[in-house]
Write a protein that holds these residues in place. Sequence first.
Motif, PDB file in Angstrom:
ATOM      1  N   ASN A  99       5.646 -18.881 -20.884  1.00 55.15           N
ATOM      2  CA  ASN A  99       5.667 -17.761 -19.941  1.00 55.15           C
ATOM      3  C   ASN A  99       5.715 -18.236 -18.497  1.00 55.15           C
ATOM      4  N   GLU A 100       5.016 -19.344 -18.191  1.00 55.06           N
ATOM      5  CA  GLU A 100       5.078 -19.891 -16.837  1.00 55.06           C
ATOM      6  C   GLU A 100       6.513 -20.264 -16.482  1.00 55.06           C
ATOM      7  N   PHE A 101       7.217 -20.837 -17.451  1.00 56.33           N
ATOM      8  CA  PHE A 101       8.622 -21.159 -17.227  1.00 56.33           C
ATOM      9  C   PHE A 101       9.458 -19.882 -17.129  1.00 56.33           C
ATOM     10  N   PHE A 102       9.136 -18.883 -17.947  1.00 56.36           N
ATOM     11  CA  PHE A 102       9.943 -17.674 -18.027  1.00 56.36           C
ATOM     12  C   PHE A 102       9.983 -16.946 -16.684  1.00 56.36           C
ATOM     13  N   TYR A 103       8.839 -16.818 -16.007  1.00 51.21           N
ATOM     14  CA  TYR A 103       8.855 -16.157 -14.689  1.00 51.21           C
ATOM     15  C   TYR A 103       8.808 -17.197 -13.565  1.00 51.21           C
ATOM     16  N   ARG A 104       9.563 -18.264 -13.780  1.00 48.27           N
ATOM     17  CA  ARG A 104       9.690 -19.357 -12.820  1.00 48.27           C
ATOM     18  C   ARG A 104      10.236 -18.864 -11.482  1.00 48.27           C
ATOM     19  N   LYS A 105       9.945 -19.631 -10.432  1.00 48.82           N
ATOM     20  CA  LYS A 105      10.531 -19.365  -9.121  1.00 48.82           C
ATOM     21  C   LYS A 105      11.762 -20.250  -8.928  1.00 48.82           C
TER      22      LYS A 105
ATOM     23  N   ALA B 172      18.273  -9.664 -19.015  1.00 52.98           N
ATOM     24  CA  ALA B 172      18.248 -10.225 -20.362  1.00 52.98           C
ATOM     25  C   ALA B 172      17.243 -11.387 -20.379  1.00 52.98           C
ATOM     26  N   PRO B 173      16.781 -11.819 -21.554  1.00 52.39           N
ATOM     27  CA  PRO B 173      15.787 -12.896 -21.610  1.00 52.39           C
ATOM     28  C   PRO B 173      16.195 -14.163 -20.867  1.00 52.39           C
ATOM     29  N   GLN B 174      17.487 -14.487 -20.818  1.00 57.01           N
ATOM     30  CA  GLN B 174      17.918 -15.726 -20.161  1.00 57.01           C
ATOM     31  C   GLN B 174      17.965 -15.626 -18.649  1.00 57.01           C
ATOM     32  N   ASP B 175      17.772 -14.428 -18.085  1.00 51.72           N
ATOM     33  CA  ASP B 175      17.842 -14.249 -16.639  1.00 51.72           C
ATOM     34  C   ASP B 175      16.557 -14.695 -15.945  1.00 51.72           C
ATOM     35  N   TYR B 176      16.711 -15.052 -14.674  1.00 49.12           N
ATOM     36  CA  TYR B 176      15.576 -15.284 -13.778  1.00 49.12           C
ATOM     37  C   TYR B 176      14.804 -13.971 -13.695  1.00 49.12           C
ATOM     38  N   HIS B 177      13.501 -13.990 -14.007  1.00 48.85           N
ATOM     39  CA  HIS B 177      12.778 -12.743 -14.250  1.00 48.85           C
ATOM     40  C   HIS B 177      11.858 -12.286 -13.129  1.00 48.85           C
ATOM     41  N   ARG B 178      12.189 -12.637 -11.909  1.00 49.90           N
ATOM     42  CA  ARG B 178      11.488 -12.047 -10.766  1.00 49.90           C
ATOM     43  C   ARG B 178      12.415 -11.012 -10.128  1.00 49.90           C
ATOM     44  N   PHE B 179      11.830  -9.897  -9.676  1.00 41.62           N
ATOM     45  CA  PHE B 179      12.645  -8.857  -9.058  1.00 41.62           C
ATOM     46  C   PHE B 179      12.298  -8.754  -7.574  1.00 41.62           C
TER      47      PHE B 179
ATOM     48  N   ILE C 284       3.874  -6.381 -16.404  1.00 40.41           N
ATOM     49  CA  ILE C 284       4.698  -6.208 -15.203  1.00 40.41           C
ATOM     50  C   ILE C 284       3.780  -6.491 -14.024  1.00 40.41           C
ATOM     51  N   GLN C 285       4.053  -7.545 -13.286  1.00 38.78           N
ATOM     52  CA  GLN C 285       3.191  -7.939 -12.179  1.00 38.78           C
ATOM     53  C   GLN C 285       3.923  -7.739 -10.851  1.00 38.78           C
ATOM     54  N   THR C 286       3.268  -7.089  -9.881  1.00 37.74           N
ATOM     55  CA  THR C 286       3.829  -6.961  -8.533  1.00 37.74           C
ATOM     56  C   THR C 286       3.112  -7.933  -7.605  1.00 37.74           C
ATOM     57  N   THR C 287       3.875  -8.499  -6.667  1.00 43.44           N
ATOM     58  CA  THR C 287       3.321  -9.479  -5.730  1.00 43.44           C
ATOM     59  C   THR C 287       3.277  -8.929  -4.307  1.00 43.44           C
TER      60      THR C 287
ATOM     61  N   GLN D  11      13.367 -10.055  -0.547  1.00 41.34           N
ATOM     62  CA  GLN D  11      11.977 -10.511  -0.678  1.00 41.34           C
ATOM     63  C   GLN D  11      11.438 -10.146  -2.052  1.00 41.34           C
ATOM     64  N   GLU D  12      10.654 -11.047  -2.640  1.00 42.30           N
ATOM     65  CA  GLU D  12      10.118 -10.824  -3.982  1.00 42.30           C
ATOM     66  C   GLU D  12       9.156  -9.627  -4.012  1.00 42.30           C
ATOM     67  N   LEU D  13       9.302  -8.796  -5.054  1.00 38.03           N
ATOM     68  CA  LEU D  13       8.387  -7.679  -5.295  1.00 38.03           C
ATOM     69  C   LEU D  13       7.448  -7.948  -6.458  1.00 38.03           C
ATOM     70  N   GLY D  14       7.910  -8.735  -7.462  1.00 40.43           N
ATOM     71  CA  GLY D  14       7.077  -8.991  -8.632  1.00 40.43           C
ATOM     72  C   GLY D  14       7.850  -9.727  -9.701  1.00 40.43           C
ATOM     73  N   TYR D  15       7.272  -9.755 -10.924  1.00 42.38           N
ATOM     74  CA  TYR D  15       7.921 -10.462 -12.025  1.00 42.38           C
ATOM     75  C   TYR D  15       7.523  -9.865 -13.361  1.00 42.38           C
ATOM     76  N   PHE D  16       8.331 -10.142 -14.379  1.00 40.62           N
ATOM     77  CA  PHE D  16       8.073  -9.729 -15.753  1.00 40.62           C
ATOM     78  C   PHE D  16       7.724 -10.959 -16.587  1.00 40.62           C
ATOM     79  N   ALA D  17       6.799 -10.800 -17.531  1.00 41.19           N
ATOM     80  CA  ALA D  17       6.551 -11.849 -18.519  1.00 41.19           C
ATOM     81  C   ALA D  17       7.662 -11.799 -19.562  1.00 41.19           C
TER      82      ALA D  17
END
Length: 742
Positions: free
Chosen positions: A513-519, A591-598, A662-665, A676-682
């Motif tokens: 999961n740390e890799f999944f919502y990587r920066k 999709a799962p292969q995408d960078y998962h921060r929005f 669903i985490q917002t930053t 600018q980053e708003l958050g990320y998905f696991a």
Amino acid sequence: MLEILGATDLPRLKNMTRTGWDMDPFVVISFGKKVFRTRVIRHSLNPVWDEKMLFHVRRYETTYKVQLTVLDWDKLSSNDYVGDASFDVTELIRDAPQRDPQTGLYSEDEDGSHPMKEFQLPLTTAKEMPWEAKHNPVLAFRAKFQPYDGLRQRFWQQYLKQYDACDTGTLSHLELTSMLDSLGSTLSSQTIDSFFIRHGKMPHEDEITIAEAIQCLETELGRPNSEKKRVNIEDNLPDSSVPVTPLLSSEESAPFLDGLDFSGPPLSAISADDFSIEGSSKALPPSAYSTERSEQPLIQVAEPSSYSYGTNGTNSRQQSYSSSDVEDSPGSWNSGSMSHSDDSFERVINVKNCPLCHRPRLNSKAEVDIVTHLAVCASQDWAKVDRIVVGNFVTASQAQRKWYTKIISKVSSGDYRLGANSANIIVQNRLTGQLEEEKMQVYVRLGIRLLYKGARSRMEGARARRLLKSLSIKQGNKYDSPDSARDISTFIEFHGLKVDEILEPISSFKTFNEFFYRKLKPSARPTEDIDDPGRLVSAADCRLMVFETVSEATRLWIKGREFTVARLLGDRYRDQAERYAGGALAIFRLAPQDYHRFHSPIDGTVGPMTYISGEYYTVNPQAIRSALDVYGENARKIVPIDSPQFGRVMAVCIGAMMVGSIQTTVQEGDEVKRGQELGYFAFGGSTVVVLFEKGAVQWDEDLLINGRASLETLVRVGMGIGHARPARSMSMSSKASRAMPE
């Protein structure tokens, strides 16, 4: 126009049984949503195809590459990959004829032709191949780009020469009138007089040059309806003293075809519905050149009773045109393009059938499109084509498949076409223009199809809901464990992820999961037009769908029977749903292969956020296009952003199957900038749905076209996707601030 000539020094490859070595090469050519394939040449290491094609280049496609892949055909096994070559369309556009800003005419070479550019490109491979030490294969082809109005001018030049009786390069009033009569023109004598007056000439005393005549004809073709003259029947009765010569109706006109020196046609948007290319290569029948005046002329003048106005062409996507050098359709005039004529207005050309390919009902199209059609058909080089590249493939990978793999795909995934509601997810990469199939395991495709084809009965039961929720939570816990880190390398390899874009080294991630919502590195996703707050940018690396209105989205894409904006926004913002009536909508599917921060698509201030618990349905297109209200039932977080340019914008961050959180930053009251980053998905698939008030945004044209075709576009964070409508920006901003809930 593209001509695939041949290849040299191809390697011999082993066949499936490993008992022999051979090469049966063919080429797959893809450009945007257009895919072609040459014929297979058996047993050749230096094949010669000599096959040609023409295709249309839209304005937004000018940054795309033309991709050419050489493959070795095998009867039983899958085809062997040999190598790739590509070139930028901008190379051809830079070399295209240029329009004179004063006269509007295009420059040509001394012989009046626009030559094709020769290419000799080495074939490259994604990974090192055993044969590369011994072979250096090269693909040879030629290509050219020509604007439609440049091609029309070439046609006018060649045709007007046939009526220049003294071969002086000038035309009298009588000669120009004779030429127009042969095209069934209804231009009045006064309008023809204006051609001379415009250039300071006396209509019945002086002559105008062919270039001046072309200027006037092009101007008349593009004249908007409001500026056209009404036809006066008496003024257009033929003068018995003026000989009327139908096009190609006498032996003297026969050299017309031989006189054309086009060196090939332009990139054309004329489809198979418009005319048959094979038909254009056939010789005209002897009757076309008969001297008997009693015979029916090859071009037939349309009867006034068949005239009426309408939209341009048979293709609903070709409804707006531009006079730019980079054309959006054959008819390159905004107000002059209409598909049906009206007998009350003057027309430059008014014919029923094409004299070259015999396409009927040309009179139902706009004048500018009829001339463009004739110009394409009249190209001498194109008339000699006797082999046509096979087209009508959906993707480049489909163009090389065997019949049995197509059957397997049909059974396991469903219909294979653009916009199909099936488990075959095809997207267009906006960076390259190539069509790509979303990569996922076969069992996942099959499972999605079985679950959501008829989802009302299978997925709406309480047991199915509990199962999906339980699976998502368990999967989230699994990928939070240290043991899950071993899956990272496999995931990277399967999806071909670019490791050099990741901010931290792979070894630093302790769980999957740390890799999944990587920066990512800041330089990996720059924000387009950084100094223009009116430029709307993508909120995520995603598959994007945009619609001008919510109702359009529900008609074309969101099929959930209970979906409404009020249901999507939940109880806290339900009273604000009305403000988005008639407003635009964007769907950013990750999709799962995408960078998962929005990220934020706009500049603005974050309003009060709220979380809504819910289900964990997949956001796969087949689920969205089922009876289920996936967006209105899934777990989601509402993030309102108030913007001076766009008003109150609602970003709805939606979790999906396997998404644990669903985490917002950002916090309420934070000022955010575009990108600018708003958050990320696991882990899992997820979506961000963004709502705009009516009249707040104008989407980029290519995204709208794909949305209407139910085709997702692969975009990246920070990529420009639309513009604010400035007239409404401030009023929307003030309205949004007044409506802020307590």
